[in-house]
Motif scaffolding. Structure first.
Motif, PDB file in Angstrom:
ATOM      1  N   ASN A 134       0.842  -1.195   0.000  1.00  0.00           N
ATOM      2  CA  ASN A 134       0.000   0.000   0.000  1.00  0.00           C
ATOM      3  C   ASN A 134       0.879   1.247   0.000  1.00  0.00           C
ATOM      4  N   ILE A 184      -5.880   3.395   4.103  1.00  0.00           N
ATOM      5  CA  ILE A 184      -6.539   2.997   2.861  1.00  0.00           C
ATOM      6  C   ILE A 184      -7.087   1.585   2.964  1.00  0.00           C
ATOM      7  N   ASN A 210      -2.692  -1.367  -3.393  1.00  0.00           N
ATOM      8  CA  ASN A 210      -3.003  -0.098  -4.047  1.00  0.00           C
ATOM      9  C   ASN A 210      -1.672   0.629  -4.242  1.00  0.00           C
ATOM     10  N   MET A 235      -5.122  -1.263  -8.216  1.00  0.00           N
ATOM     11  CA  MET A 235      -5.979  -1.151  -7.034  1.00  0.00           C
ATOM     12  C   MET A 235      -6.591  -2.492  -6.642  1.00  0.00           C
ATOM     13  N   ILE A 251     -14.249  -0.890  -4.891  1.00  0.00           N
ATOM     14  CA  ILE A 251     -13.170   0.038  -4.558  1.00  0.00           C
ATOM     15  C   ILE A 251     -13.740   1.137  -3.671  1.00  0.00           C
ATOM     16  N   GLN A 283      -9.583   4.542  -1.210  1.00  0.00           N
ATOM     17  CA  GLN A 283      -8.738   4.215  -2.358  1.00  0.00           C
ATOM     18  C   GLN A 283      -8.879   5.260  -3.463  1.00  0.00           C
TER      19      GLN A 283
END
Length: 381
Positions: free
Chosen positions: A171, A177, A182, A206, A223, A227
């Motif tokens: 991440n 998040i 991501n 993602m 999502i 994000q």
């Protein structure tokens, strides 16, 4: 007396050998518990366009790798079934690498099929063996099945990020998040160009999650806003530094993809789009950003079409893996994305053209549905 002296060197050697053997037996358990540190083999960074202004990406969607040779294929012609296993997936990937020579391979989720993978780490090592052997940079995200074996989603992303030649990341730093996986990847200009130290193609990857319950009903995940907040901020930051075209990759399609049945598409649309009941505003964010020209998805193995939604092309990879569900006599397939720079005088300029096609796992690795996704026009990035 002489014979006694002659024996002593042999006795000394015997004693030394016995001592070394004894020490080895004593220390071996500790050495096995503390193996020497292994350094990850890195690709040459930053990634960059070739001297001819091209950059090629291979999308591999839904490998569904299990345990290798003992994991049988699904939905293949009866004559092939007795001899078909995960190794067919490996062979297909090797053939595509040889045929297309990609600069980057992106695995868009369901890389392993958790229910059939006895040990997630071992399955990942086998699944990604071709890219590591060919020393090709690669990036991966998660689907909805990867975590069903012996690793959590966090552990899976952490493990994949540690593998040789992997660009995968858990991440971004500095953000709270949702999900794992991501991150973005920058592609710089070719050596000798004015963009050698500048990203002129940005890739956003993602985590679209797995499954959730909404109002008491099960649905696929989506999502989340955290994000999208990261995505919009990252896009704004990158465009402020250097305007560039971008591509996005995630596993589960957004709900707007269903409407392409009525609006038109290129390729095969033979399976209902399996998406979340929640529309979180992914399309609105992408349109607002303005840099993403195309999105590449997986999840629905029998779909391999591309369609334009609000000026952005959404393209399925098509089912790649032989342990994934498919359709007999409808070959497994992978998607190739070709990005070409334009010329500014005698120098390479920004991205001018984005094309895509698919390769089938048939005798000739047939190339189908070659199409232009985006072409730079006056005023475009």
């Amino acid at each position: 007396m002489a014979s006694s002296l002659e024996v002593r060197p042999w006795f000394f050697l015997f004693s030394l050998f016995s001592t070394l053997l004894f020490v080895d037996i004593l220390l071996k358990p500790f050495v096995e518990l503390n193996p020497p540190a292994r350094v990850k083999k890195l690709p040459q960074l930053p990634l960059r366009f070739r001297h001819d202004g091209s950059f090629k990406i291979l999308q591999v969607a839904d490998m569904h790798y299990g345990n290798g040779v003992v994991t049988r294929c699904r939905d293949v012609p009866p004559a092939e079934a007795p001899y078909c296993s995960d190794l067919n997936t490996t062979q297909f990937l090797n053939r595509l690498i040889a045929a297309e020579n990609p600069d980057l391979i992106v695995f868009t989720g369901d890389n392993i099929f958790g229910a059939s993978a006895t040990d997630a780490a071992e399955s990942l090592i086998k699944a990604f063996k071709p890219v590591r052997e060919h020393k090709i940079p690669w990036a991966a995200i998660l689907g909805n099945h990867d975590q069903e074996s012996t690793m959590t989603r966090l552990e899976l992303m952490d493990f994949m990020s540690s593998m040789d030649y992997s660009l995968s990341q858990v991440n971004p730093q500095g953000y709270v998040i949702n999900g794992y996986g991501n991150y973005h990847v920058n592609i710089s200009g070719p050596f000798g160009s004015g963009f050698v130290n500048r990203s002129i193609l940005n890739l956003y990857l993602m985590d679209s999650g797995d499954r959730e319950v909404v109002n008491g009903k099960k649905t696929y995940s989506w999502i989340k806003e955290s994000q999208l907040y990261w995505l919009r901020n990252t896009s704004y930051m990158l465009q402020e530094m250097s305007p560039a075209a971008a591509l996005a990759f995630f596993h589960i399609p957004i709900s707007e993809v269903r409407d392409l049945w009525y609006k038109g598409y290129i390729g095969t649309y033979q399976e209902a789009v399996a998406c979340s009941t929640v529309n979180s505003g992914v399309l609105a964010s992408l349109v607002q950003m303005g840099d993403v020209k195309s999105v590449f998805i997986g999840h629905d193995h029998l779909n391999d079409f591309c369609g334009n939604i609000s000026g952005i092309w959404f393209c399925y990879g098509g089912g790649f893996g032989y342990h994934a569900y498919g359709k007999a006599f409808w070959p497994r397939r992978g998607r190739v994305i070709s990005v070409q720079l334009g010329k500014a005088g005698k120098e390479w300029g920004l991205v001018e053209l984005i094309r895509t096609w698919k390769r089938l796992d048939d005798q000739n690795l047939s190339k189908i549905d070659d199409q232009v996704l985006w072409r730079c026009s006056s005023g475009d990035v």
